[in-house]
Design a protein around this motif. Structure first.
Motif, mmCIF file in Angstrom:
data_model
loop_
_atom_site.group_PDB
_atom_site.id
_atom_site.type_symbol
_atom_site.label_atom_id
_atom_site.label_comp_id
_atom_site.label_asym_id
_atom_site.label_seq_id
_atom_site.Cartn_x
_atom_site.Cartn_y
_atom_site.Cartn_z
ATOM 1 N N GLY A 180 0.782 -1.226 0.000
ATOM 2 C CA GLY A 180 0.000 0.000 0.000
ATOM 3 C C GLY A 180 0.814 1.277 0.000
ATOM 4 N N PRO A 181 1.666 1.511 0.998
ATOM 5 C CA PRO A 181 2.439 2.756 0.992
ATOM 6 C C PRO A 181 3.316 2.918 -0.248
ATOM 7 N N VAL A 182 3.895 1.825 -0.728
ATOM 8 C CA VAL A 182 4.771 1.911 -1.906
ATOM 9 C C VAL A 182 3.975 2.312 -3.141
ATOM 10 N N LEU A 183 2.839 1.670 -3.368
ATOM 11 C CA LEU A 183 2.072 1.975 -4.571
ATOM 12 C C LEU A 183 1.354 3.316 -4.471
ATOM 13 N N ILE A 184 0.987 3.720 -3.259
ATOM 14 C CA ILE A 184 0.468 5.080 -3.099
ATOM 15 C C ILE A 184 1.510 6.080 -3.581
ATOM 16 N N GLY A 185 2.756 5.888 -3.137
ATOM 17 C CA GLY A 185 3.817 6.798 -3.545
ATOM 18 C C GLY A 185 4.115 6.745 -5.029
ATOM 19 N N LEU A 186 4.136 5.541 -5.597
ATOM 20 C CA LEU A 186 4.459 5.390 -7.015
ATOM 21 C C LEU A 186 3.440 6.061 -7.922
ATOM 22 N N PHE A 187 2.163 5.992 -7.558
ATOM 23 C CA PHE A 187 1.114 6.429 -8.474
ATOM 24 C C PHE A 187 0.304 7.611 -7.932
ATOM 25 N N ALA A 188 0.845 8.304 -6.927
ATOM 26 C CA ALA A 188 0.164 9.484 -6.386
ATOM 27 C C ALA A 188 0.066 10.571 -7.450
ATOM 28 N N ASN A 189 -1.114 11.176 -7.579
ATOM 29 C CA ASN A 189 -1.273 12.257 -8.564
ATOM 30 C C ASN A 189 -2.329 13.268 -8.140
ATOM 31 N N SER A 190 -2.560 13.395 -6.828
ATOM 32 C CA SER A 190 -3.642 14.278 -6.376
ATOM 33 C C SER A 190 -3.122 15.319 -5.386
ATOM 34 N N PRO A 191 -2.219 16.205 -5.834
ATOM 35 C CA PRO A 191 -1.690 17.210 -4.914
ATOM 36 C C PRO A 191 -2.565 18.440 -4.755
#
Length: 394
Positions: A180-191
């Motif tokens: 979870g934390p890894v893929l959240i970081g990899l594909f985050a796009n909601s700043p």
């Protein structure tokens, strides 16, 4: 307890992992003015016979041509859910066709699908007027902005995977959580939200986790996931109570276990228990299969790469074990991942190792390289760029 046994049997259906699926959500905007509010009648007219009955009660609610039903979130976010399929390639073909059809329907009405996991243009406001969503909004109001933002301004990518054989379930559960934390970081796009930066890489995940920890925190990772989920379900407060008329507000602080013990005027049914589970939003929700819910919505066909990575990593027992090992140092850093993304060196290191495991496996899914592995390779190369390493070597 009967309720515990029911949750375990219904939510953890064991067997060979043969089927998978995806659910894609998008915020919807006016093409000429993305900050303009959605009108429910305009959206219903755009969707035509595919409009869900929550939007137009007399709609025939026909699925899209490749079988995906259309549903709506409270703020008017559009969602399509693929039919289960044996391969990701089959899912991709069906979803791409239905995505194109949906895009064309909206385009004729001057509407477009958003490209990120949050509404970057408008403050959250409810579009759907249903007893469920009205009760949710009132229940979440004391928490602050997280509830209304999650309900009305967020959009996610959900990947659905079979639970697997009984002996493999604890490790598959641990691996999906650790990722979870890894893929959240990899594909985050909601700043960004409502025209302003939030300072978070995935502000969507911030708002989801902030809704109410009793219904949105990760389910504990134990050797008995079914029991952990049953405890989570029974200990969660009621969000709403369905009634034939009037409001659906639930008594404050009453859990489902309290309801079983007689806290309300009538005992709950198994259907009430199923409905209660639909009001829980952990990053991974057991539902007869595993709903992986922690990914931001992606732009266009960009959803294929994170879906391919998840499917590939969970397709082999040795890879599942390896995922648990490489993600262990960051497995509990959900908020750090949402806030920092991969600027955090430990999360970046885990992401490198996850991609090193997943890229070769994803190549075996028989997807066009430009849809899956090319993007994963580009992400891996970006992590080796000097500005991404923060002075650390993998």
């Amino acid at each position: 307890m009967e309720a515990e046994a029911y949750v375990a049997s219904v939510c953890f259906k064991h067997g060979p992992p043969c089927l998978l699926g995806v659910e894609l959500e998008w915020v919807v905007h006016h093409r000429d003015d993305p900050g303009r509010r959605l009108d429910p009648d305009h959206l219903a007219a755009a969707l035509g016979p595919h409009a869900p009955t929550t939007l137009r009660a007399d709609s025939p609610w026909l699925p899209l041509p490749s079988g995906s039903p259309v549903t709506l979130e409270p703020g008017g976010q559009v969602e399509i859910s693929s039919l289960p399929a044996p391969t990701l390639a089959a899912v991709v073909d069906a979803v791409q066709a239905d995505h194109r059809h949906l895009t064309e329907l909206l385009d004729r009405a001057g509407l477009v699908l958003g490209r990120t996991g949050l509404d970057a243009h408008r403050s959250p406001r409810r579009v759907l007027d249903t007893p469920r969503y009205a009760a949710m909004e009132r229940a979440f109001a004391p928490i602050g902005a997280h509830g209304i933002t999650m309900m009305c301004a967020s959009a996610g990518l959900q990947v659905c995977l079979d639970v697997g054989e009984a002996a493999d379930v604890p490790t598959r559960w641990a691996a999906l959580n650790a990722l979870g934390p890894v893929l959240i970081g990899l594909f985050a796009n909601s700043p960004d939200l409502a025209g302003a930066p939030t300072g978070w890489a995935s502000a969507r995940m911030l708002h989801v986790l902030g809704v109410d920890p009793r219904r949105s925190r990760p389910v504990p990772v134990t050797d008995d996931p079914a029991q952990a989920w049953a405890d989570y379900v029974l200990d969660a407060p009621l969000l709403c109570v369905r009634r034939p008329d009037g409001v659906w507000d639930a008594p404050d602080g009453v859990t489902f276990a309290d309801w079983v013990d007689g806290a309300l005027e009538h005992p709950p049914s198994l259907d009430d228990l199923d409905y209660h589970m639909s009001t829980l939003f952990p990053p991974i929700r057991p539902h007869g299969y595993f709903e992986v819910r922690y990914l931001d919505a992606q732009d266009g066909d960009d959803w294929i790469a994170p879906a391919a990575l998840l499917v590939a990593l969970m397709d082999d027992r040795a890879l599942v074990d390896a995922v648990v090992d490489v993600c262990a140092p960051v497995a509990d850093r959900w908020l750090d991942a949402a806030r920092l993304g991969l600027t955090d060196p430990d999360l970046a290191l885990a992401a490198r190792r996850v991609l090193d495991l997943g890229i070769p496996a994803a190549a075996g899914l028989h997807l066009p390289a430009e849809q899956a592995t090319d993007r994963l390779v580009a992400l891996r190369e970006a992590l080796d760029a000097p500005e991404a390493t923060n002075g650390r070597k993998s």
